[in-house]
Design a protein around this motif. Structure first.
Motif, PDB file in Angstrom:
ATOM      1  N   ASP A   1       0.841  -1.190   0.000  1.00  0.00           N
ATOM      2  CA  ASP A   1       0.000   0.000   0.000  1.00  0.00           C
ATOM      3  C   ASP A   1       0.880   1.244   0.000  1.00  0.00           C
ATOM      4  OD1 ASP A   1      -1.880   2.084   0.673  1.00  0.00           O
ATOM      5  OD2 ASP A   1      -3.230   0.478   1.303  1.00  0.00           O
ATOM      6  N   LEU A   2       0.568   2.198  -0.881  1.00  0.00           N
ATOM      7  CA  LEU A   2       1.370   3.416  -1.015  1.00  0.00           C
ATOM      8  C   LEU A   2       0.980   4.493  -0.020  1.00  0.00           C
ATOM      9  CD1 LEU A   2       1.456   3.686  -4.915  1.00  0.00           C
ATOM     10  CD2 LEU A   2       3.159   2.679  -3.402  1.00  0.00           C
ATOM     11  N   HIS A   3      -0.080   4.281   0.753  1.00  0.00           N
ATOM     12  CA  HIS A   3      -0.557   5.310   1.669  1.00  0.00           C
ATOM     13  C   HIS A   3      -0.533   4.860   3.120  1.00  0.00           C
ATOM     14  CE1 HIS A   3      -2.003   7.782  -1.707  1.00  0.00           C
ATOM     15  NE2 HIS A   3      -2.371   6.638  -2.261  1.00  0.00           N
ATOM     16  N   GLU A   4      -0.618   3.569   3.370  1.00  0.00           N
ATOM     17  CA  GLU A   4      -0.641   3.056   4.729  1.00  0.00           C
ATOM     18  C   GLU A   4       0.327   1.899   4.839  1.00  0.00           C
ATOM     19  OE1 GLU A   4      -4.575   2.222   6.047  1.00  0.00           O
ATOM     20  OE2 GLU A   4      -5.417   4.118   5.314  1.00  0.00           O
ATOM     21  N   GLU A   5       0.655   1.512   6.078  1.00  0.00           N
ATOM     22  CA  GLU A   5       1.594   0.423   6.339  1.00  0.00           C
ATOM     23  C   GLU A   5       0.868  -0.916   6.177  1.00  0.00           C
ATOM     24  OE1 GLU A   5       5.050   0.473   7.347  1.00  0.00           O
ATOM     25  OE2 GLU A   5       4.799   2.409   6.378  1.00  0.00           O
ATOM     26  N   MET A   6       0.551  -1.265   4.940  1.00  0.00           N
ATOM     27  CA  MET A   6      -0.211  -2.469   4.677  1.00  0.00           C
ATOM     28  C   MET A   6       0.346  -3.179   3.459  1.00  0.00           C
ATOM     29  SD  MET A   6      -4.055  -0.950   5.305  1.00  0.00           S
ATOM     30  CE  MET A   6      -4.815  -2.492   4.889  1.00  0.00           C
TER      31      MET A   6
ATOM     32  N   PHE B   1      -2.614  -7.213   5.176  1.00  0.00           N
ATOM     33  CA  PHE B   1      -1.877  -7.412   6.412  1.00  0.00           C
ATOM     34  C   PHE B   1      -1.288  -6.084   6.837  1.00  0.00           C
ATOM     35  CE2 PHE B   1      -1.745 -11.351   3.995  1.00  0.00           C
ATOM     36  CZ  PHE B   1      -2.227 -12.268   4.932  1.00  0.00           C
ATOM     37  N   PHE B   2      -1.360  -5.816   8.136  1.00  0.00           N
ATOM     38  CA  PHE B   2      -0.904  -4.535   8.656  1.00  0.00           C
ATOM     39  C   PHE B   2       0.480  -4.677   9.283  1.00  0.00           C
ATOM     40  CE2 PHE B   2      -0.446  -1.667  12.333  1.00  0.00           C
ATOM     41  CZ  PHE B   2      -0.485  -0.454  11.657  1.00  0.00           C
ATOM     42  N   GLY B   3       1.378  -3.761   8.898  1.00  0.00           N
ATOM     43  CA  GLY B   3       2.672  -3.645   9.536  1.00  0.00           C
ATOM     44  C   GLY B   3       3.606  -4.801   9.236  1.00  0.00           C
ATOM     45  N   PRO B   4       4.850  -4.689   9.691  1.00  0.00           N
ATOM     46  CA  PRO B   4       5.842  -5.753   9.451  1.00  0.00           C
ATOM     47  C   PRO B   4       5.503  -7.049  10.156  1.00  0.00           C
ATOM     48  CG  PRO B   4       6.735  -4.058  10.897  1.00  0.00           C
ATOM     49  CD  PRO B   4       5.440  -3.530  10.392  1.00  0.00           C
ATOM     50  N   ALA B   5       4.635  -7.029  11.175  1.00  0.00           N
ATOM     51  CA  ALA B   5       4.216  -8.252  11.841  1.00  0.00           C
ATOM     52  C   ALA B   5       3.168  -9.005  11.033  1.00  0.00           C
ATOM     53  CB  ALA B   5       3.678  -7.940  13.238  1.00  0.00           C
TER      54      ALA B   5
ATOM     55  N   GLY C   1     -11.687  -1.631   3.919  1.00  0.00           N
ATOM     56  CA  GLY C   1     -12.439  -2.544   4.759  1.00  0.00           C
ATOM     57  C   GLY C   1     -13.257  -3.541   3.974  1.00  0.00           C
ATOM     58  N   GLY C   2     -13.395  -3.358   2.648  1.00  0.00           N
ATOM     59  CA  GLY C   2     -14.110  -4.308   1.825  1.00  0.00           C
ATOM     60  C   GLY C   2     -15.378  -3.780   1.187  1.00  0.00           C
ATOM     61  N   LEU C   3     -15.790  -2.535   1.483  1.00  0.00           N
ATOM     62  CA  LEU C   3     -16.991  -1.982   0.864  1.00  0.00           C
ATOM     63  C   LEU C   3     -16.704  -1.593  -0.585  1.00  0.00           C
ATOM     64  CD1 LEU C   3     -18.342   0.256   3.762  1.00  0.00           C
ATOM     65  CD2 LEU C   3     -19.090  -2.029   3.124  1.00  0.00           C
TER      66      LEU C   3
ATOM     67  N   GLU D   1      -6.860   3.272  10.113  1.00  0.00           N
ATOM     68  CA  GLU D   1      -8.052   3.205  10.943  1.00  0.00           C
ATOM     69  C   GLU D   1      -8.424   1.740  11.183  1.00  0.00           C
ATOM     70  OE1 GLU D   1     -11.196   5.372   9.212  1.00  0.00           O
ATOM     71  OE2 GLU D   1     -10.157   7.314   9.257  1.00  0.00           O
ATOM     72  N   PHE D   2      -8.644   1.406  12.448  1.00  0.00           N
ATOM     73  CA  PHE D   2      -9.022   0.049  12.811  1.00  0.00           C
ATOM     74  C   PHE D   2     -10.489   0.027  13.239  1.00  0.00           C
ATOM     75  CE2 PHE D   2      -4.450   0.066  13.285  1.00  0.00           C
ATOM     76  CZ  PHE D   2      -4.074  -1.154  12.737  1.00  0.00           C
ATOM     77  N   ALA D   3     -11.095  -1.154  13.116  1.00  0.00           N
ATOM     78  CA  ALA D   3     -12.485  -1.307  13.512  1.00  0.00           C
ATOM     79  C   ALA D   3     -12.609  -1.154  15.018  1.00  0.00           C
ATOM     80  CB  ALA D   3     -13.006  -2.679  13.077  1.00  0.00           C
TER      81      ALA D   3
END
Length: 1207
Positions: A82-87, A100-104, A143-145, A373-375
């Motif tokens: 992702d070019l805008h978020e750590e994903m 997947f979020f972040g290096p983890a 989020g899938g919408l 943003e997380f749920a």
């Protein structure tokens, strides 16, 4: 990626096999393994996937950090950081997307994109993610919408997408076209044709689109037209992957063997500067993917399907020690991607696993990522107990069920809406004072500014009646691209009124889109020439039909005559069909006039760039100067005329000036001394200056002054001053009065709004006029609009009645028409005039016999305030019927905005609306109704054939033996269609101004100012074909910065009349010769004539120009020099040490004859195309350089030229 030639075992991964997968947890497995791991249908966990909490990563060396399962048993088809978020996003062959979020690699979202087709490419945008499948483009939120779902034709087989800008997308695949999609409208905007079998990989740089084909070719396409500029034939089998960085392109693929396709271990590397291949790079793995990873060097990462990865330099040697191994769970790696920060690599294998390799323990995917943003966590169903005994218990704690019934709190709209005139309900805070914003200094996020003391402390008045309309008005104004923080007031300035500038490229002005700014057929004027601030006034004079005809009929002997140069410029504006013109010759003559310099009208480059001084005062002085100068030029009695057509004006009688007839107002100036002695003197003036009522500027009570009242006070001026009295024989206080004897046909008014006091007067009078209009038509106001019932408004071409809105009446004080009447006692009555008044009093034409005249507003020149650029000057001009008839073939009148080369039609009310915060009136032009009927508007070309006859040289040392040309005889005068060879040489007056950008490229701020130094014309037919009849060196009084001797052949002293031995003439003399040739209809033959005519400042019809630079040119190829064409086709060596215009003009004529011979007079374009193809092949071999004498002397000895000889 192109999957042709990959492992055949991949065929077993069909979408139908994975559509019914539903992993279930086996009872014998540990539930803790479920974190980030999905199970296969048999319930067997993929061992060796759990990664320990602490993984040792060596800084600067890529190592595996995490592995995770995206979808068990389903191959990963694509991965994307992702070019805008750590994903990290991955797509599967089953059409499922997982993030997947972040290096983890914590699972963020997972959803189905397509039910049957695999996901082939993913692209992240600011608000969502684009997914490309076989024949579907889907835009979904993270989020899938679903945001939109764009279905393509069922026959489409899409493989790649490319985001060209924030709202435009290219989609390509295995078909003969590439689609362009507008993401704002979700519609197809273009369809570009490509070669079969289509495009599977696309990349982009600031120069080209790069398209990879399954045939093994890579095509480089134009960014605007998508046409092929170059093509690389990389592999004989198929293309697997390629990447571009800087000036290098690297590709991997498959080569054809006897047994089929085989992976080629040689990477093809191309230099994009030379457009050719360099040494191939041999690697030690079977390359399937490659990416540039430019950190400290331009490294290449080459990945094989078996999991081997090798790093190497594209121009170096591959070292086996630089290979590391990815351990895929499945047998093959299916996808590979690199993060924007180059700190992370992502691999996807055929068993649905994703492997993350990094060069640091805590990598980041992007240099600047925004927060994800997380749920929200699920709320607990149990509610706290409520104590009804507490009076302050909030009722919002009581859960309310979802219902469709009306709640008690839902008031009817009639009860919740404000009263009709109660604006307090929606009262907004007034805007911050502009003076406070201007003087504010920021410390952190707090601003400090001195109190301007325009209001009482801690008290802010609300203007209730105007608050809403003001805000509504500002909301419709185009937002400034500069930003409000830098210039707070610019949000009020509409974009079309801002200062326009030309953006120069390597091609100069050739690729600048002037049509974007001017969609009419009228010609704009270019602003980059020194002292081009007067462009708007030139347009005003041009659209005065009697002035235009008068000026074009004028011709005199003066070298620097503004009337002559203005006539030449008007002729160019007549010929232009929407292309901009430049007034370089007119402004050159303008700079030589001493009076212009004495009045401060000549601006230095630094003053013009910084906006030093008031442009409003400057243009008003220029207005007075140009009218006076034109009046003098027309009034001067000419001696023996150099041009016999000069006296043939259809306007003037002997010794009289038509400028005086048009603009001059005859007056009586009376001076009355207190002793009773009265002195009367007759005088005349070409324009008037507004004189505002004394005390009215400081009066804030809102007293109403009609514009007609102020104008009458300005014309019939009365003032007290000290003057000499002959009776008292000393200076005495006298009363000076001015009476009008004769009114002008064109009334010119300088507004003199040079301070805040005059601006406040205009603003106050506009507010008073607006209130009066609202009261007058208040009974008909509905929804902020009203119809002027008492006035007959002009109708459109369809017969519809124009309705005025309140917004159109704001900031309006100026009338469209005024009525003037001469009284018997030498008095003057002035009043505002409307169309309703004409219906009441009758046509104005009938009353002119009784000294009554009606003047219509024809033009307003306004000063646009902009502290950043120093402001600019624009003009509103009412273009008459004759101009529309000549340009567009229609008969109507229309108001236009002229802002240098920007021309746009406007509403008539916009011409008289002056928001004094940014739009200040400077000059007004009123013309008598039916003005054109009073004058003969025929134009007789004053240039005759005598200008081509012999003339004396200005040089004192020139002798007849030095003459390089033979003037035309009377029997040699050119006719329509005759050929004339032309070439011109130039010198530089001002160097180019440029700056270097941060990326090392050069940006041209202001081009170099060129001046013509030599013009040569040679005969194109007859017994003297090739002999010059014009070879003029142009004398210049301006300082020459660079003579460009290597390219022009001009040496210092050649242009100096005292020491030159050349045939030296004035620019005007040679200009007249060329104008005569153009008017007579000859055809000019030359090389690069477009630039020549531009610098000479000539407008030549396209059908009269035969340019060899275009005759011997193939589309999308380079232009070929005259020297190379002469060597190739004519076996001539020209331009040895310096250029000679006679030689160049003759060579261009011979090349044109050769063109006619090779193309059979243009009847065999295909055969001539073969000739051009051979020309370009020879040019590439020779590097476009003419060989030296000791080498090959003629192209006829080569293998390329026989085809030419055969033709």
């Amino acid at each position: 990626m192109n999957f042709e030639g990959l492992d055949p075992g991949l065929a077993e991964f069909s979408p139908a096999m994975h559509s019914t997968l539903d992993p279930v947890l086996d009872a014998h497995l540990n539930p803790s393994l479920l974190q980030n791991v999905e199970l296969d249908p048999e319930g067997v966990a993929l061992e060796a996937l759990p990664v320990q909490e602490s993984v040792h990563i060596m800084e600067g060396v890529y190592s595996e950090l995490h592995s995770v399962v995206a979808e068990v048993g389903v191959p990963v088809s694509v991965s994307h950081f992702d070019l805008h978020e750590e994903m990290l996003w991955v797509g599967s062959h089953g059409g499922h997307a997982t993030s997947f979020f972040g290096p983890a690699l914590e699972r963020y979202s997972s959803f189905q994109v397509n039910g049957s087709d695999d996901i082939r490419q993913i692209q992240s945008l600011e608000n969502g993610i684009l997914f490309l499948t076989k024949n579907n483009l889907k835009y979904m939120a993270r989020g899938g919408l679903i945001i939109f779902d764009y279905l393509l034709d069922e026959c489409e087989d899409m493989h790649s997408l490319l985001l060209t800008d924030n709202s435009t997308l290219l989609i390509g695949g295995l078909q003969n076209h590439v689609l362009e999609i507008d993401l704002n409208t979700v519609q197809e905007t273009q369809k570009y044709a490509v070669e079969i079998p289509g495009v599977t990989i696309m990349r982009q740089t600031n120069r080209f689109f790069f398209c990879g084909h399954t045939s093994g070719k890579i095509s480089l396409r134009d960014l605007r037209s998508f046409k092929v500029e170059h093509e690389f034939d990389a592999f004989s089998g198929s293309l697997s992957d390629f990447d571009v960085h800087g000036n290098l392109l690297a590709a991997c693929g498959f080569s054809s063997r006897l047994t089929g396709l085989a992976c080629d271990r040689f990477l093809k590397v191309y230099d994009l500067r030379m457009m050719r291949a360099i040494t191939p790079l041999q690697v030690h793995v079977d390359p399937a993917f490659l990416r540039f990873i430019p950190t400290y060097t331009s490294r290449l990462a080459i990945i094989s399907q078996s999991g081997q990865c090798q790093f190497c330099e594209p121009t170096g040697l591959a070292n086996p020690a630089d290979i590391f191994h990815v351990n895929p769970v499945g047998p093959l790696l299916m996808t590979f991607d690199v993060s924007a920060s180059k700190q992370a690599l992502a691999f996807g294998d055929s068993e649905g696993c994703v492997h993350l390799w990094t060069d640091s323990p805590e990598p980041s995917f992007n240099p600047y990522s925004r927060e994800t943003e997380f749920a929200l966590p699920c709320l607990v169903d149990s509610l706290p107990p409520l104590d009804w005994s507490q009076d302050l218990l909030p009722l919002s704690l009581i859960p309310v069920p979802l219902t469709t019934d009306t709640l008690l709190s839902d008031w009817p709209a009639a009860n919740s809406a404000p009263a009709p005139r109660t604006i307090l309900a929606y009262r907004r805070a007034p805007p911050v004072d502009a003076e406070i914003l201007r003087t504010m200094k920021k410390v952190g996020f707090i601003g400090y500014a001195p109190n301007p003391r325009t209001r009482l402390r801690n008290q802010i008045p609300y203007r209730l009646k105007e608050s809403d309309s003001e805000f509504d008005n500002f909301s419709q104004v185009t937002e400034s691209p500069i930003g409000r923080e830098e210039e707070p007031h610019l949000h009020m300035v509409s974009k079309k009124y801002r200062k326009v500038t030309i953006k120069y490229s390597k091609l100069g002005l050739e690729d600048f889109d002037f049509k974007h700014y001017n969609k009419t057929l009228f010609a704009g004027l270019e602003p980059h020439i020194p002292n081009a601030y007067c462009n708007c006034m030139i347009q005003v004079l041009y659209f005065l039909e009697p002035v235009r005809c008068l000026i074009q009929n004028h011709l005199c002997q003066k070298e620097f005559c503004l009337a002559c140069e203005l006539g030449f410029l008007f002729h160019m504006l007549d010929l232009s069909r929407g292309d901009p013109c430049q007034g370089s010759n007119f402004l050159r003559a303008f700079r030589t006039i001493p009076e212009a310099s004495a009045l401060g009208l000549i601006l230095a480059d630094s003053d013009e760039a910084s906006g030093k001084g008031s442009l409003a005062r400057l243009i008003q002085r220029w207005n007075r100067f140009i009218l006076t100068q034109l009046h003098q030029d027309m009034q001067e009695l000419e001696g023996p005329q150099a041009y016999r057509g000069a006296g043939g004006s259809s306007f003037c009688s002997s010794g009289d000036s038509v400028i005086g007839q048009l603009f001059s107002c005859e007056m009586e100036n009376c001076s009355l001394c207190r002793c009773g002695s009265e002195t009367v003197r007759a005088s005349s003036t070409l324009l008037f200056t507004l004189s505002y009522p004394e005390g009215s500027i400081c009066d804030k009570t809102g007293k109403n002054y009609d514009f007609a009242h102020v104008l009458k006070r300005s014309i019939c001026l009365e003032q007290n001053t000290q003057a000499w009295c002959d009776n008292c024989e000393k200076y005495q206080p006298t009363i000076q009065t001015r009476n009008i004897r004769h009114l002008p046909d064109i009334l010119v008014i300088n507004c003199e709004v040079n301070s805040s006091k005059e601006a406040d007067f205009w603003r106050l009078q506009a507010e008073v006029a607006f209130k009066i209009a609202v009261k007058k038509y208040g009974g008909e106001i509905k929804n902020k609009e009203f119809t002027l019932a008492d006035r007959k408004e002009p109708r459109s071409a369809e017969g519809l009645l124009y309705c005025s809105s309140i917004e159109e009446m704001k900031n309006v004080w100026l009338p469209f028409s005024i009525r003037m009447k001469m009284t018997k006692n030498k008095g003057l009555d002035v009043c505002n005039w409307t169309d309703g008044d004409e219906m009441q009093w009758g046509p104005a034409r009938a009353e002119e016999e009784h000294g009554v005249y009606v003047y219509d507003l024809m033009a307003t020149v306004v000063h646009i305030l902009d502290s950043r650029t120093g402001g600019s000057l624009v003009a509103h001009i009412k273009v008459g019927e004759t101009y529309h008839q000549r340009k567009e073939g229609v008969t109507h009148q229309q108001w236009y905005l002229f802002n240098d080369f920007l021309i746009e039609p406007i509403d008539k009310y916009e011409a008289v609306q002056f928001d004094m915060n940014w739009k200040v009136p400077a000059i007004l032009y009123y013309v008598k109704r039916n003005l054109n009927s009073r004058y003969n508007l025929n134009i007789k070309n004053p240039i005759e054939a005598s200008v081509l006859l012999a003339e004396a040289s200005l040089a004192r040392k020139q002798r007849k033996t030095h003459t390089t040309f033979i003037p035309l005889m009377l029997n040699e005068m050119p006719q329509v269609g005759d050929l004339v060879g032309l070439d011109a040489e130039f010198v530089t007056l001002n160097e180019e101004e440029a700056e270097l950008r941060s990326d090392g490229t050069k940006s041209t701020i202001k081009p170099s100012q060129m001046s013509v130094a030599r013009i040569t014309c040679v005969r194109g037919q007859g017994p003297n074909e090739g002999i010059p009849f014009i070879d003029d060196y142009i004398s210049t009084q301006e300082q020459v910065v660079d003579y460009l001797t290597q390219y022009s052949g001009i040496k210092p002293g050649d242009l100096d009349a005292k020491i030159s031995s050349k045939h030296l003439t004035t620019l005007k003399s040679t200009y007249l010769k060329l104008r005569f040739l153009i008017d007579i209809g000859v055809k000019f033959v030359g090389h690069g004539l477009q630039k020549d005519f531009r610098v000479i400042n000539l407008m030549v019809p396209k059908d009269q120009v035969l340019d060899t630079v275009y005759l011997f040119h193939m589309p999308r190829k380079r232009m070929i020099s005259l020297r190379f064409l002469a060597w190739y086709f004519l076996d001539l060596k020209i331009q040895g040490e310096t250029h000679d215009s006679i030689e160049d003009a003759r060579t261009a004529l011979q090349l044109y004859r050769k063109y006619l011979e090779l193309s059979k007079n243009g009847t065999e374009p295909e055969s001539f195309h073969k000739v051009l193809k051979g020309l370009y092949e020879k040019g590439r071999k020779m590097d476009w350089k003419v060989p030296e004498p000791e080498s090959q002397t003629s192209p006829k000895n080569t293998a390329v030229f026989p085809s030419v000889l055969a033709l």
